[in-house]
Design a protein around this motif. Sequence first.
Motif, PDB file in Angstrom:
ATOM      1  N   GLU A 375       1.051  -1.187  -0.219  1.00 45.95           N
ATOM      2  CA  GLU A 375      -0.118  -0.112   0.132  1.00 45.95           C
ATOM      3  C   GLU A 375       0.762   1.150  -0.355  1.00 45.95           C
ATOM      4  OE1 GLU A 375      -2.580   0.180   3.710  1.00 45.95           O
ATOM      5  OE2 GLU A 375      -1.167   0.188   5.016  1.00 45.95           O
ATOM      6  N   TYR A 376       0.658   2.436  -0.613  1.00 49.69           N
ATOM      7  CA  TYR A 376       1.386   3.374  -0.668  1.00 49.69           C
ATOM      8  C   TYR A 376       0.084   4.741  -0.470  1.00 49.69           C
ATOM      9  CZ  TYR A 376       4.815   6.432  -1.745  1.00 49.69           C
ATOM     10  OH  TYR A 376       6.278   7.242  -2.022  1.00 49.69           O
ATOM     11  N   VAL A 377       0.627   5.561   0.611  1.00 47.83           N
ATOM     12  CA  VAL A 377      -0.045   7.083   0.814  1.00 47.83           C
ATOM     13  C   VAL A 377       0.600   8.223   0.766  1.00 47.83           C
ATOM     14  CG1 VAL A 377      -1.140   7.754   3.319  1.00 47.83           C
ATOM     15  CG2 VAL A 377      -1.037   5.641   2.922  1.00 47.83           C
ATOM     16  N   LEU A 378       0.487   9.497  -0.343  1.00 50.86           N
ATOM     17  CA  LEU A 378       0.701  10.166  -0.769  1.00 50.86           C
ATOM     18  C   LEU A 378       0.040  11.241   0.046  1.00 50.86           C
ATOM     19  CD1 LEU A 378       1.040   9.547  -4.471  1.00 50.86           C
ATOM     20  CD2 LEU A 378       3.450  10.330  -2.394  1.00 50.86           C
ATOM     21  N   ASP A 379      -1.183  11.461   1.113  1.00 51.45           N
ATOM     22  CA  ASP A 379      -1.142  12.476   1.269  1.00 51.45           C
ATOM     23  C   ASP A 379      -1.368  12.349   3.106  1.00 51.45           C
ATOM     24  OD1 ASP A 379      -3.028  14.913   2.263  1.00 51.45           O
ATOM     25  OD2 ASP A 379      -4.662  13.649   1.534  1.00 51.45           O
ATOM     26  N   PHE A 380      -0.490  13.145   3.256  1.00 56.91           N
ATOM     27  CA  PHE A 380       0.408  13.414   4.884  1.00 56.91           C
ATOM     28  C   PHE A 380      -1.364  13.297   5.630  1.00 56.91           C
ATOM     29  CE2 PHE A 380       0.274  17.805   4.322  1.00 56.91           C
ATOM     30  CZ  PHE A 380      -0.385  18.679   4.940  1.00 56.91           C
ATOM     31  N   GLN A 381      -2.577  13.616   5.390  1.00 55.86           N
ATOM     32  CA  GLN A 381      -3.699  13.947   6.194  1.00 55.86           C
ATOM     33  C   GLN A 381      -4.246  12.472   6.097  1.00 55.86           C
ATOM     34  OE1 GLN A 381      -6.147  16.803   4.293  1.00 55.86           O
ATOM     35  NE2 GLN A 381      -4.771  18.003   4.305  1.00 55.86           N
ATOM     36  N   ASP A 382      -4.259  11.323   5.288  1.00 59.60           N
ATOM     37  CA  ASP A 382      -4.510  10.373   6.156  1.00 59.60           C
ATOM     38  C   ASP A 382      -3.613   9.701   6.713  1.00 59.60           C
ATOM     39  OD1 ASP A 382      -5.917  10.408   3.472  1.00 59.60           O
ATOM     40  OD2 ASP A 382      -5.201   9.734   2.469  1.00 59.60           O
ATOM     41  N   LEU A 383      -2.644  10.015   7.140  1.00 57.95           N
ATOM     42  CA  LEU A 383      -1.746   9.504   7.831  1.00 57.95           C
ATOM     43  C   LEU A 383      -2.147   9.619   8.802  1.00 57.95           C
ATOM     44  CD1 LEU A 383       2.076   9.344   6.440  1.00 57.95           C
ATOM     45  CD2 LEU A 383      -0.026   7.555   6.429  1.00 57.95           C
ATOM     46  N   MET A 384      -2.271  11.340   9.733  1.00 53.32           N
ATOM     47  CA  MET A 384      -2.973  11.673  10.814  1.00 53.32           C
ATOM     48  C   MET A 384      -3.771  11.133  11.691  1.00 53.32           C
ATOM     49  SD  MET A 384      -2.494  15.794  10.376  1.00 53.32           S
ATOM     50  CE  MET A 384      -3.900  15.513   9.534  1.00 53.32           C
ATOM     51  N   ASN A 385      -5.221  10.171  11.535  1.00 51.87           N
ATOM     52  CA  ASN A 385      -5.870  10.141  11.893  1.00 51.87           C
ATOM     53  C   ASN A 385      -5.792   8.515  11.782  1.00 51.87           C
ATOM     54  OD1 ASN A 385      -6.891  12.548  12.660  1.00 51.87           O
ATOM     55  ND2 ASN A 385      -7.978  12.444  10.740  1.00 51.87           N
ATOM     56  N   SER A 386      -4.941   7.558  11.376  1.00 54.27           N
ATOM     57  CA  SER A 386      -4.288   6.573  11.619  1.00 54.27           C
ATOM     58  C   SER A 386      -3.386   6.228  12.477  1.00 54.27           C
ATOM     59  CB  SER A 386      -3.828   6.124  10.055  1.00 54.27           C
ATOM     60  OG  SER A 386      -2.885   6.272   9.470  1.00 54.27           O
ATOM     61  N   SER A 387      -3.915   4.332  12.894  1.00 49.48           N
ATOM     62  CA  SER A 387      -2.318   4.245  13.719  1.00 49.48           C
ATOM     63  C   SER A 387      -0.614   4.472  13.431  1.00 49.48           C
ATOM     64  CB  SER A 387      -3.058   3.001  13.956  1.00 49.48           C
ATOM     65  OG  SER A 387      -3.424   1.991  13.049  1.00 49.48           O
ATOM     66  N   MET A 388      -0.918   4.227  12.396  1.00 48.39           N
ATOM     67  CA  MET A 388       0.692   4.256  11.360  1.00 48.39           C
ATOM     68  C   MET A 388       1.602   5.563  11.975  1.00 48.39           C
ATOM     69  SD  MET A 388      -0.556   4.038   7.255  1.00 48.39           S
ATOM     70  CE  MET A 388       1.479   3.222   7.024  1.00 48.39           C
ATOM     71  N   THR A 389       1.084   6.059  13.181  1.00 45.50           N
ATOM     72  CA  THR A 389       1.765   7.014  12.181  1.00 45.50           C
ATOM     73  C   THR A 389       2.157   7.598  14.877  1.00 45.50           C
ATOM     74  OG1 THR A 389      -0.064   9.004  13.409  1.00 45.50           O
ATOM     75  CG2 THR A 389       1.748   8.913  10.902  1.00 45.50           C
TER      76      THR A 389
END
Length: 498
Positions: A375-389
């Motif tokens: 999987e690949y995420v380019l939009d950092f806003q998708d990361l902010m509310n995920s558990s990945m960070t």
Amino acid sequence: MDFESSYDIPRTVDYIRSIGYSRVVLQFPDELLRDSTSVAKALRSELGKGVRLYVMADTAYNSCCVDEIGASHVDAECVVHYGHACMSPTSTLPALFVFGKAPINGNACADLLNQCLSTTEKPVLVLYGLEYAHAMENLKGMVTNSSNLRYGSSTVHFAEVSFSSIDPPVKEKADKEQLDFHGNIVNGGDKIISEWNSHNEVGKYFLGGLTWSIAKDHKMEDFLLFWIGQDNSAFANVVLTFNTCEIVRYDAVENQLLKDVSHQQRILKRRYYLVEKAKDANIVGILVGTLGVAGYLHIIQQMKELIEAAGKKSYTLVMGRPNSAKLANFPECEIFVYVSCAQTALLDSKDFLGPVITPFEAVLAFGRGRQWTGEYVLDFQDLMNSSMTKVVESSEEARFSFIQGGYVEDIDSQENGEQKESTLALAETAEKALSFRNEHADSILFKGSARSGAEYFAARSYRGLSTQYENPLPQSYLIGRSGRASGYEDERNTKGND
């Protein structure tokens, strides 16, 4: 197509009048700047003298983003953005997007789309550059009429433009609205919101200003993606996000269908190499690539916490558009994390002194035990509310480095405690680095063992002009030469004596 229709003059006038803005900035990219005066004159003739218009070009960062910093210099109340747009949410100013109306041969595009429908058993999802949004209704009608006769009416789906204007989130409701809007992270990193209709549960996707829905029993991998537009950053965003889908591209300029998009998918191989290289870095530079996209401060803070938990030192750098000359001023940084919008996040760093990665790649590199599933995420806003960070406890076990070809032990975050951002801690670090300068200079400079910028700086043989002199007393002044360069007075005296 006439000028007013191409630049949506009537719609822009209605938008400004409906809210009552009096100070409006017109933001143009370089390729449309030649039409800026004509657009401003057309708007001024409709709006009158009560509305002040400002033309803005040469944005500080990326022309696809709304330049809120430049607009704030004239106390603008809103921005009208022209040309290609990434549709990133703004922080403080409302914005109206005018995508333009690029020419397209609708009949040829419909024929090629029907050709795809006849050669595949997959449902086809039509995505497109926003500059072709004006032609989608006619194209949809042509394709639907012909496909009803030959292929069935449920085999082709068209994405729609999610919005053409945007308002910044209300401060006290920003957190809640942001959580409700982004929802959960699913395959590909795209945003999905589950909602009910009268028949079944559908998933709604948002990407690059487009939105579409798929049924509960379908996945994105089940679709053939038909892209209408150029091979640009928007298309790269689609290819990398849905890297497991079959994708074809219709080039509206050359009027041809291209089925080989392997050059875009090969980018993933290099990105994986950069992730492995970032794991071995001790000093990380965080490049701020936007000052207007909502949430950029939040993701920068998350990157700092992630890097610190990995036992590494981070420095935040604000320099406008990064280039090789600017980044060469920070040779101590072994890797850079570029915080930018989704369509400019992939920075080609082949000519740079250090590699540049995205926040998603930083999560993979600095989060111990994380595996890249494709999987690949380019939009950092998708990361902010995920558990990945979320920061996880790092393992004390040695890890295998594919770059060094052996097992290495990362620096413990507790051992890196003296790197706190305070004057006293920085002075102690510099003093410690100076004491070991001669002994470990080669190791620090060439083997990448420096733990901070001060330690790297102390190991260099040249550290800039020194202000420390052996004799603190100022030297006596000297009288310089007087006269003209063709013959100073002392030269005339010398010639006279001869």
